[in-house]
Design an enzyme around this catalytic site. Structure first.
Site, PDB file in Angstrom:
ATOM      1  N   GLN A 277       0.813  -1.216   0.000  1.00 33.19           N
ATOM      2  CA  GLN A 277       0.000   0.000   0.000  1.00 33.19           C
ATOM      3  C   GLN A 277       0.846   1.266   0.000  1.00 33.19           C
ATOM      4  O   GLN A 277       0.407   2.321  -0.448  1.00 33.19           O
ATOM      5  CB  GLN A 277      -0.980  -0.013   1.181  1.00 33.19           C
ATOM      6  CG  GLN A 277      -0.322  -0.225   2.519  1.00 33.19           C
ATOM      7  CD  GLN A 277      -1.285  -0.024   3.689  1.00 33.19           C
ATOM      8  OE1 GLN A 277      -2.483   0.159   3.496  1.00 33.19           O
ATOM      9  NE2 GLN A 277      -0.766  -0.048   4.889  1.00 33.19           N
ATOM     10  N   ARG A 290       0.806   5.717   8.086  1.00 34.49           N
ATOM     11  CA  ARG A 290      -0.218   6.140   7.138  1.00 34.49           C
ATOM     12  C   ARG A 290       0.448   6.360   5.783  1.00 34.49           C
ATOM     13  O   ARG A 290       1.680   6.369   5.676  1.00 34.49           O
ATOM     14  CB  ARG A 290      -0.904   7.446   7.601  1.00 34.49           C
ATOM     15  CG  ARG A 290      -1.630   7.334   8.928  1.00 34.49           C
ATOM     16  CD  ARG A 290      -2.867   6.455   8.881  1.00 34.49           C
ATOM     17  NE  ARG A 290      -3.881   6.956   7.964  1.00 34.49           N
ATOM     18  CZ  ARG A 290      -4.876   7.776   8.320  1.00 34.49           C
ATOM     19  NH1 ARG A 290      -4.975   8.183   9.585  1.00 34.49           N
ATOM     20  NH2 ARG A 290      -5.761   8.181   7.439  1.00 34.49           N
ATOM     21  N   TRP A 293      -0.896   9.582   0.038  1.00 29.18           N
ATOM     22  CA  TRP A 293      -2.100  10.101  -0.625  1.00 29.18           C
ATOM     23  C   TRP A 293      -1.783  11.039  -1.793  1.00 29.18           C
ATOM     24  O   TRP A 293      -2.458  12.042  -1.994  1.00 29.18           O
ATOM     25  CB  TRP A 293      -3.040  10.785   0.389  1.00 29.18           C
ATOM     26  CG  TRP A 293      -3.566   9.882   1.464  1.00 29.18           C
ATOM     27  CD1 TRP A 293      -2.936   8.835   2.050  1.00 29.18           C
ATOM     28  CD2 TRP A 293      -4.859   9.956   2.097  1.00 29.18           C
ATOM     29  NE1 TRP A 293      -3.731   8.250   2.987  1.00 29.18           N
ATOM     30  CE2 TRP A 293      -4.917   8.921   3.046  1.00 29.18           C
ATOM     31  CE3 TRP A 293      -5.963  10.788   1.948  1.00 29.18           C
ATOM     32  CZ2 TRP A 293      -6.021   8.694   3.854  1.00 29.18           C
ATOM     33  CZ3 TRP A 293      -7.072  10.575   2.760  1.00 29.18           C
ATOM     34  CH2 TRP A 293      -7.097   9.533   3.693  1.00 29.18           C
ATOM     35  N   ASP A 394      -9.605   2.413  -1.429  1.00 27.16           N
ATOM     36  CA  ASP A 394     -10.000   2.622  -0.033  1.00 27.16           C
ATOM     37  C   ASP A 394     -10.989   3.791   0.099  1.00 27.16           C
ATOM     38  O   ASP A 394     -11.182   4.562  -0.835  1.00 27.16           O
ATOM     39  CB  ASP A 394      -8.747   2.890   0.794  1.00 27.16           C
ATOM     40  CG  ASP A 394      -8.924   2.537   2.279  1.00 27.16           C
ATOM     41  OD1 ASP A 394      -9.965   1.965   2.634  1.00 27.16           O
ATOM     42  OD2 ASP A 394      -8.007   2.827   3.063  1.00 27.16           O
ATOM     43  N   GLU A 397     -16.528   6.540   2.292  1.00 26.80           N
ATOM     44  CA  GLU A 397     -17.625   6.731   3.251  1.00 26.80           C
ATOM     45  C   GLU A 397     -17.553   8.051   4.020  1.00 26.80           C
ATOM     46  O   GLU A 397     -18.379   8.292   4.891  1.00 26.80           O
ATOM     47  CB  GLU A 397     -17.668   5.562   4.241  1.00 26.80           C
ATOM     48  CG  GLU A 397     -16.459   5.386   5.125  1.00 26.80           C
ATOM     49  CD  GLU A 397     -15.249   4.870   4.379  1.00 26.80           C
ATOM     50  OE1 GLU A 397     -15.370   3.829   3.715  1.00 26.80           O
ATOM     51  OE2 GLU A 397     -14.187   5.510   4.427  1.00 26.80           O
ATOM     52  N   ASP A 461     -11.832  -2.700   8.344  1.00 27.21           N
ATOM     53  CA  ASP A 461     -10.781  -2.668   9.369  1.00 27.21           C
ATOM     54  C   ASP A 461     -11.176  -3.403  10.636  1.00 27.21           C
ATOM     55  O   ASP A 461     -11.487  -2.782  11.654  1.00 27.21           O
ATOM     56  CB  ASP A 461     -10.472  -1.212   9.718  1.00 27.21           C
ATOM     57  CG  ASP A 461     -10.013  -0.409   8.500  1.00 27.21           C
ATOM     58  OD1 ASP A 461      -9.690  -1.024   7.467  1.00 27.21           O
ATOM     59  OD2 ASP A 461      -9.965   0.820   8.602  1.00 27.21           O
ATOM     60  N   HIS A 526      -2.793  -8.359   5.786  1.00 25.30           N
ATOM     61  CA  HIS A 526      -2.534  -6.944   6.094  1.00 25.30           C
ATOM     62  C   HIS A 526      -1.654  -6.926   7.338  1.00 25.30           C
ATOM     63  O   HIS A 526      -1.899  -7.677   8.271  1.00 25.30           O
ATOM     64  CB  HIS A 526      -3.847  -6.201   6.341  1.00 25.30           C
ATOM     65  CG  HIS A 526      -3.732  -4.702   6.213  1.00 25.30           C
ATOM     66  ND1 HIS A 526      -2.768  -3.966   6.857  1.00 25.30           N
ATOM     67  CD2 HIS A 526      -4.467  -3.812   5.490  1.00 25.30           C
ATOM     68  CE1 HIS A 526      -2.922  -2.680   6.537  1.00 25.30           C
ATOM     69  NE2 HIS A 526      -3.931  -2.556   5.713  1.00 25.30           N
TER      70      HIS A 526
END
Lengths: 667, 667
Positions: A277, A290, A293, A394, A397, A461, A526
């Site tokens: 990722q 993290r 992006w 990902d 929402e 998750d 993961h």
């Protein structure tokens, strides 16, 4: 659709089943006016409604329509609501054709029976049978813990308002299947709350006046899911390479990933792909690791990846990445989107920035056709052309309700639809690259439309724990509830993801999760948000050897799985199925949410508790063979040995795959 | 009351203040139909309402009445609600004189101003100024922790559904005072929810059609509390003996109590009474020590108590006991009540038994005049005649909503009134014994009517901790909110009570609580539900000597306190007062909830945090003298030395009690 006027009310039947009963004392519809408040903190919502009017629309007038009846509901001439009960494309439809402008809430009551069960409403992690509870339908983070009586939920609530509850989900859907053998689908994307608590009626609360509500009946649950997917669409088959083994979720740079791959392959792990990722960069926050992006290859963290992907592909290993629908403000994609006006706006007309946990990102406004095309271009150029064979698509929402979109529609209404639009961006990018049979993606967020636009779901998750509402077990009702509404390909992070508040993934949890994963259409690991706290697939040789065995179970079963996936894409019959789908005369099967049929012929009863060496399972009446011992069962309550490495799995003695199933013993 | 029709609406003014503004767009009243659900677990309630109708009553007709206006609200002729706006006994009254039978909910909107503050609504532990929140009004356990973000609340919720929230209280009341200088009182006992969140209006939600709503204005807050208590009644003065010192909460038998008394007196503690709640027997449950609930002297646990009380009285020490409105099924009182039909019934007509934590009790049905008299008789005979000088009149807030009462009124409606009825039983028993000036009682539960029927309130069951919502600090807003609605005599368990989930009362907490207690009208200790886990007043000499000093501070101030109590009984001006009551031009004083005026001339700023040696206080503009150092202040933010033994207290330089205050230094 049959409309029967009687006394001072009426009844509506579809294929002989009464679904609406309207009387003056018990009106079937209420209408009103509300003003909602949505407070969002990092994808967790507090939603409340201030209802300033709610009227029972007791009065009604009936007119004949070309193909049905028009009923105008009202209350002393107030709040007229004109509804057409009709058939359309062979389906029973309630169309809301006219209403008082001020109305923005309806409560529709459908006839219920005491012993009825209800399934669906999207991805439900805590309850498969929805009867007895109400289910708010609003896409959001699923929550950490999801049970107000657990310490983890309390901690997540206290610190981040993130604990969630039994109904919080990435993928809510206004679609359900009743054991009265009909489905119901509300064609709207507003906030809804479906209340299945009452003995006599189901109440569908909708914070908008929907265009229509659709019903069909079926002779069987198989027929019903076929009809649901005929309406809402079906998922494509998965690329062939998927069946070559597991996708290992690793990260940390080209060399690290390849080293982990080599080590694993050496120990016998069947690997179909590397999922990294952080291929586009990383950052560290208090939550853990993290991502950057800014959706392009990070050549510093992944030197030579462009060439390495070719080498890997030649070895039969794909490379998968990650993307989401936001662009971090530090990146060039943000700059480009901002300059072109591709980002959603705030009340002042500036780019709306969302706080994602110590960093900010803009929201690509997919309602702007140019922005939609641009983001597809990002995917095509930086992901597909670069050589990725898939990715986690990902998020989806988080759409805040106070931002302004290009199409002028309120974000309150667009919020629930966003995941499906985001799915479509991915789908079309792949289609336009001509690679639907080679490239895939997986999403956690969903909505009506995900059925046809999202290749496969993943459960989001989970906690790296054994909790019922947010751990290993919760993945099973999640798969089953989605299976009822047309999303038949589901998998989860093997080992779970969320590693907070002292949680650490144990070796046993990883192994049990891997055992379940071997009986899902896609196997993927993961590392979790705090990789160093977690037991990993290669943390020791025993784990790796066990995982290698499970990967071979999966590849051995590949022809069977592939056929099930094909059935899903052709008919919408899900890969993971509730027991009652094939054993509808078995009363007990309707209450079982922690076992599933894997295709037609395999029954899986995952071990979801710690420290177990045996396991109790329920088998519907059939001729079952225990996968590992060959012991035969006729059905009922059984207890089997279930040490690590031997998950409780049974197959049908009369299956045409018996020979294949036998080969599993040789892995 | 002024009624001004304008445009298509009207306004209502009381003494020039607009309190109602009705327009078609913003109607002042909504009416509807709801069905409530009350789930009770040991006095903790989950209350929810299913509203099936809520209508804005936009239309209105006005008629002149003899003394006011009759307004008939409706909506297209539906749900007519006839309301008389009038004056009665010099008060402004909204009377609901007629309504559609089916209606059982109203939402009344009162005009609000942005900068307005609201106080009252009973005993509020978390917020003194109620603006910005809604307050459900339903008497219940106050909750353990009362803040969903604390671990103690989480544990209490998880194990017993007992955590509570910011609004849970033993004593809710539909009475409040606005800084627009009016009070409002709703004459009804149903569940209500007063919502002070909106800038433009307050919304009073009432789950019944009330008889009337009463308003009065005042020139000052003093005038307002005088008027509130003129309406609702005032508390009597306290017996003289109260001022002789502290009431020590001890238990365990005659000898143990006397021994503790002697030891304490020897160390200089001024003792006015022994409070032994187990005088009538004890039992042990998993919660800790509990009582027998059969309200007669337990001569085994307390041998010779009848004679010992006389000896104690001769020494100037009273003896106090305990009673509540339930009779445990093991006792003879239960038997007697049951045989005579004095207990509330279940749906089948049997005695309704309430589970109180591993034991059961019947509910004496005070709506049956004979049962009421009988229970008064129990108090007279077994408590007063036996020699008790007072008692804790515990409970009152548990009345289950599914029991059946003699008077035929729904328990949903009687529930909130129960504490006031229970108070009246106690009051009349004492009156009829002719001992109002000698015998007293203290209650935690309250309702409209407690003002005139309950001699004094105590704050209930605080945690033995420093938490803001349920520890030492929470007692201060509790006293102040009650002070605004006519209950001006308040005190708390010195040291707190609830000892669960690892909480243990520390020495420091006890000492700080005692320092606050010296500046309340009544000083009393409690050992807590797990006495052995808690630091007690005599746990070491240092504590006892400190407590003795605080008892002498109290007895030294007695003439001043007595005068304040007298003012409370004569005018309803509370003993503990918010700062703004005397400093209404001081803007900041409206936001202060952890300081209070003790009578007119003393300002107390209790230390409610652990480990403090100095303390910051806010003083309104005046001439203040620091009690311990004599240092003078003109007002504003000050910081003073506040080691243990020297609570931050200031008095007015111009007080007529300056000489008395000076004597405190000599204790």
């Amino acid at each position: 659709m049959q409309f029967v006027q009687e006394n001072k009310g009426f009844k509506i039947f579809i294929d002989g089943k009464e679904i609406i009963h309207h009387t003056e004392e018990n009106p079937c519809i209420y209408a009103g006016i509300g003003k909602a408040t949505y407070e969002m903190f990092r994808g967790n919502f507090k939603v409340s409604d201030s209802v300033c009017e709610k009227m029972a629309l007791k009065d009604f007038d009936v007119e004949d329509a070309q193909n049905g009846k028009i009923v105008t509901f009202s209350r002393n001439k107030l709040n007229p609501l004109k509804v057409l009960f009709t058939e359309e494309d062979g389906r029973h439809v309630i169309k809301f054709i006219e209403n008082a402008d001020s109305l923005n809430r309806i409560w529709l009551r459908l006839k219920a029976q005491k012993e009825e069960h209800i399934y669906g409403c999207g991805e439900q992690f805590s309850h498969f049978d929805l009867r007895g509870k109400n289910f708010p339908l609003w896409t959001s983070e699923q929550g950490v813990g999801r049970n107000k009586n657990t310490y983890i939920t309390f901690m997540a609530d206290s610190i981040d308002q993130a604990g969630g509850d039994y109904y919080t989900t990435f993928f809510p859907a206004p679609t359900f299947v009743s054991t009265r053998k009909y489905y119901c689908h509300v064609d709207n994307t507003a906030y809804m709350d479906f209340d299945f608590k009452n003995e006599d009626y189901h109440e569908l609360q909708i914070w908008d006046i929907p265009e229509k509500i659709i019903f069909e009946t079926g002779e069987s649950y198989i027929e019903l899911v076929e009809k649901v997917t005929e309406l809402l669409g079906r998922q494509p088959e998965l690329p062939e390479w998927v069946y070559d083994g597991v996708v290992i979720g690793v990260q940390g740079g080209t060399e690290t990933c390849v080293k982990k791959l080599n080590n694993a392959v050496e120990k016998g792990l069947k690997v179909s792909g590397i999922w990294a990722q952080d291929w586009q960069g990383e950052r560290y926050t208090s939550f853990g690791k993290r991502l950057m992006w800014n959706w392009q290859w990070d050549s510093k963290l992944y030197p030579g990846l462009d060439e390495e992907i070719k080498t890997l592909n030649a070895r039969g290993v794909k490379f998968l990445g990650y993307i989401n629908p936001y662009v971090a403000i530090e990146g060039n994609l943000y700059k480009e989107a901002s300059e072109n006006g591709y980002l959603a706006k705030d009340a002042e007309g500036k780019d709306y920035l969302v706080e994602f946990g110590e960093f900010y990102a803009g929201v690509v406004d997919f309602t702007n056709p140019k922005a939609f095309e641009w983001y597809k271009g990002v995917i095509k150029k930086y992901l597909i052309d670069f050589g990725l064979s898939g990715w986690m698509a990902d998020f989806g929402e988080y759409l805040p309700t106070d931002l302004y979109l290009y199409n002028g529609v309120s974000a309150e209404i667009m919020h629930n639809e966003w995941p499906a639009i985001w799915a479509r961006v991915n789908k079309e990018a792949i289609e336009e690259s001509g690679k639907t049979d080679q490239v895939t993606y997986f999403m956690r967020a969903g909505a009506t439309g995900s059925q046809k636009n999202c290749a496969m779901m993943w459960a989001g998750d989970q906690n790296v724990d054994w909790s019922m509402d947010d751990g290993l077990a919760s993945v099973i009702p999640a798969a089953l509830s989605l299976s009822m509404i047309g999303c038949g390909i589901h998998h989860s992070d093997i080992g779970g993801y969320t590693t907070l508040f002292g949680m650490k993934r144990t070796k046993e949890l990883f192994m049990r999760w891997a055992e379940m994963g071997a009986f899902t259409p896609f196997m993927r690991t993961h590392e979790g948000n705090r990789p160093l706290d977690n037991w990993q697939f290669d943390s020791d040789d025993e784990t790796l050897l066990h995982f290698a065995k499970m990967s071979r179970v999966y590849t051995t079963l590949a022809p069977y799985i592939k056929a099930a996936v094909k059935e899903n894409s052709e008919k919408g019959i899900p890969v993971q199925r509730p027991l009652f789908m094939h054993y509808e005369n078995d009363e007990r099967s309707y209450g079982i949410q922690y076992e599933y049929l894997f295709g037609r012929d395999i029954l899986v009863a995952p071990v979801y508790e710690e420290g177990k060496a045996t396991w109790k399972a329920y088998l519907p009446e059939d001729e079952w063979v225990h996968l590992w011992t060959g012991e035969e069962y006729k059905g009922g309550d059984v207890e089997v040995e279930a040490p690590i490495g031997f998950p409780p799995v049974f197959y049908r003695k009369n299956s045409s795959y018996v020979e294949l199933f036998g080969k599993v013993l040789e892995v």
